[in-house]
Design a protein around this motif. Sequence first.
Motif, PDB file in Angstrom:
ATOM      1  N   SER A  29      12.353 -20.283 -30.722  1.00  0.00           N
ATOM      2  CA  SER A  29      11.000 -20.132 -30.190  1.00  0.00           C
ATOM      3  C   SER A  29       9.996 -21.038 -30.908  1.00  0.00           C
ATOM      4  O   SER A  29       8.808 -20.921 -30.701  1.00  0.00           O
ATOM      5  N   GLY A  30      10.475 -21.953 -31.739  1.00  0.00           N
ATOM      6  CA  GLY A  30       9.583 -22.850 -32.467  1.00  0.00           C
ATOM      7  C   GLY A  30       9.544 -24.238 -31.833  1.00  0.00           C
ATOM      8  O   GLY A  30       9.995 -24.453 -30.718  1.00  0.00           O
ATOM      9  N   TRP A  31       9.008 -25.183 -32.581  1.00  0.00           N
ATOM     10  CA  TRP A  31       8.893 -26.564 -32.130  1.00  0.00           C
ATOM     11  C   TRP A  31      10.254 -27.243 -32.157  1.00  0.00           C
ATOM     12  O   TRP A  31      11.099 -26.938 -32.985  1.00  0.00           O
ATOM     13  N   VAL A  32      10.432 -28.215 -31.277  1.00  0.00           N
ATOM     14  CA  VAL A  32      11.630 -29.052 -31.248  1.00  0.00           C
ATOM     15  C   VAL A  32      11.158 -30.496 -31.242  1.00  0.00           C
ATOM     16  O   VAL A  32      10.249 -30.855 -30.501  1.00  0.00           O
ATOM     17  N   CYS A  60      16.850 -26.331 -22.667  1.00  0.00           N
ATOM     18  CA  CYS A  60      15.566 -25.850 -23.175  1.00  0.00           C
ATOM     19  C   CYS A  60      15.322 -24.391 -22.779  1.00  0.00           C
ATOM     20  O   CYS A  60      15.721 -23.967 -21.702  1.00  0.00           O
ATOM     21  N   PRO A  61      14.691 -23.655 -23.675  1.00  0.00           N
ATOM     22  CA  PRO A  61      14.402 -22.248 -23.370  1.00  0.00           C
ATOM     23  C   PRO A  61      13.433 -22.147 -22.196  1.00  0.00           C
ATOM     24  O   PRO A  61      12.579 -23.008 -22.022  1.00  0.00           O
ATOM     25  N   PRO A  62      13.580 -21.127 -21.379  1.00  0.00           N
ATOM     26  CA  PRO A  62      12.625 -20.954 -20.275  1.00  0.00           C
ATOM     27  C   PRO A  62      11.219 -20.724 -20.809  1.00  0.00           C
ATOM     28  O   PRO A  62      11.041 -20.060 -21.827  1.00  0.00           O
TER      29      PRO A  62
END
Length: 63
Positions: A29-32, A60-62
Amino acid sequence: MAGGEPTPVPPGEGAVPLEECGRLLRSWSGWVSLDWDRAWYPGTVPVPLRATGSWFERWCPPA
């Protein structure tokens, strides 16, 4: 890897386990940050960012 030095290669052609990384990304849930290695390895054949973008879109997470 040649002579013990890492060499950038197109996504899926190296030793990084992209499927495992993708599964981990889905729960993140953080930065990529995706970087472009050509700046650090100027002799490397340019790899289109499209391949990395496709991998990211797949995993990628929804929102």
